[in-house]
Design a protein around this motif. Structure first.
Motif, mmCIF file in Angstrom:
data_model
loop_
_atom_site.group_PDB
_atom_site.id
_atom_site.type_symbol
_atom_site.label_atom_id
_atom_site.label_comp_id
_atom_site.label_asym_id
_atom_site.label_seq_id
_atom_site.Cartn_x
_atom_site.Cartn_y
_atom_site.Cartn_z
ATOM 1 N N GLN A 16 69.905 8.528 41.467
ATOM 2 C CA GLN A 16 69.340 9.782 41.971
ATOM 3 C C GLN A 16 70.426 10.767 42.392
ATOM 4 O OE1 GLN A 16 66.020 10.241 41.604
ATOM 5 N NE2 GLN A 16 66.289 8.285 40.574
ATOM 6 N N ARG B 244 63.270 1.692 37.143
ATOM 7 C CA ARG B 244 64.337 2.231 37.986
ATOM 8 C C ARG B 244 65.651 1.544 37.623
ATOM 9 N NH1 ARG B 244 61.617 0.601 43.201
ATOM 10 N NH2 ARG B 244 63.698 -0.220 43.432
ATOM 11 N N SER C 15 60.965 7.784 36.114
ATOM 12 C CA SER C 15 60.581 7.098 37.348
ATOM 13 C C SER C 15 60.513 5.581 37.173
ATOM 14 C CB SER C 15 59.242 7.625 37.854
ATOM 15 O OG SER C 15 58.234 7.409 36.888
ATOM 16 N N ARG C 16 60.268 5.122 35.968
ATOM 17 C CA ARG C 16 60.193 3.692 35.674
ATOM 18 C C ARG C 16 60.759 3.420 34.309
ATOM 19 N NH1 ARG C 16 59.855 1.016 40.106
ATOM 20 N NH2 ARG C 16 58.119 1.555 41.399
ATOM 21 N N ASP D 104 69.681 2.146 42.537
ATOM 22 C CA ASP D 104 68.590 3.112 42.694
ATOM 23 C C ASP D 104 69.092 4.398 43.350
ATOM 24 O OD1 ASP D 104 66.620 1.611 41.451
ATOM 25 O OD2 ASP D 104 65.879 0.729 43.324
#
Length: 189
Positions: free
Chosen positions: A101, A175, A172-173, A97
């Motif tokens: 990012q 993840r 966003s999904r 995760d």
């Protein structure tokens, strides 16, 4: 304050160039980052870059190796002290995760590979760096996951590819951690 020796001064210059290059490659990508821009951002001349690196590909590869290892080392240490397979899975989920990012870095790696000649030393070096990171993680995981018959490099590559997948940087999904959890659940079953 004591004056820096020539070696200390050169090491400091090199590090400032690497820091500027890391920021620019991460933010702007491979093609948009030039030697001139790296030098300017670090506060040096283009000659300072060339006195420390053979060129843009060399500085990119050094940044790639350092960033990858800096991400991997704390994970490997945490895996060493993890209490069991479930704890290792959760470490990998959190790592994936976080890595997803990390901005444009995965796209920058692809951009370098796409723009490099297929048989250049630069592209081969990029492959070596990535495969080294995959092996390090995979070997650690095979040691922690009893009964897993996957090749270490393949298992490490899977974890890296899920964590650094370009699509994971802008959705966003699901993840990246969700994908890691799902794949490990199947592998460990």
């Amino acid at each position: 304050m004591a004056r820096l020796t020539r070696v200390e001064s050169q090491a400091q210059t090199r590090q400032k160039l690497l820091d500027a290059a890391r920021d620019m490659f991460s933010r702007d990508g491979y093609a948009a980052t030039s030697i001139d821009r790296i030098a300017d951002a670090a506060g040096f001349s283009k000659g300072a870059v060339y006195s420390n690196f053979a060129g843009k590909e060399a500085i990119f590869l050094e940044v790639l190796e350092a960033l990858g290892q800096a991400s991997l080392d704390p994970l490997l240490e945490a895996i060493d002290t993890a209490s069991g397979a479930d704890a290792v899975v959760e470490l990998l989920v959190a790592w994936a995760d976080d890595r997803s990012q990390s901005g444009n870095w995965s796209l920058t790696i692809l951009e370098h590979a796409r723009t490099a000649d297929l048989d250049t030393q630069s592209l081969e070096r990029q492959r070596e760096i990535l495969r080294s990171h995959w092996r390090q993680l995979g070997e650690k995981l095979v040691g922690k996951f009893a009964g897993v018959s996957a090749e270490p490099e393949t298992l490490g590559a899977l974890m890296h590819e899920l964590a650094y997948a370009p699509a994971m940087t802008f959705v966003s999904r699901p993840r990246a951690g969700d994908l890691v959890r799902l794949s490990l659940k199947a592998i460990l079953a």
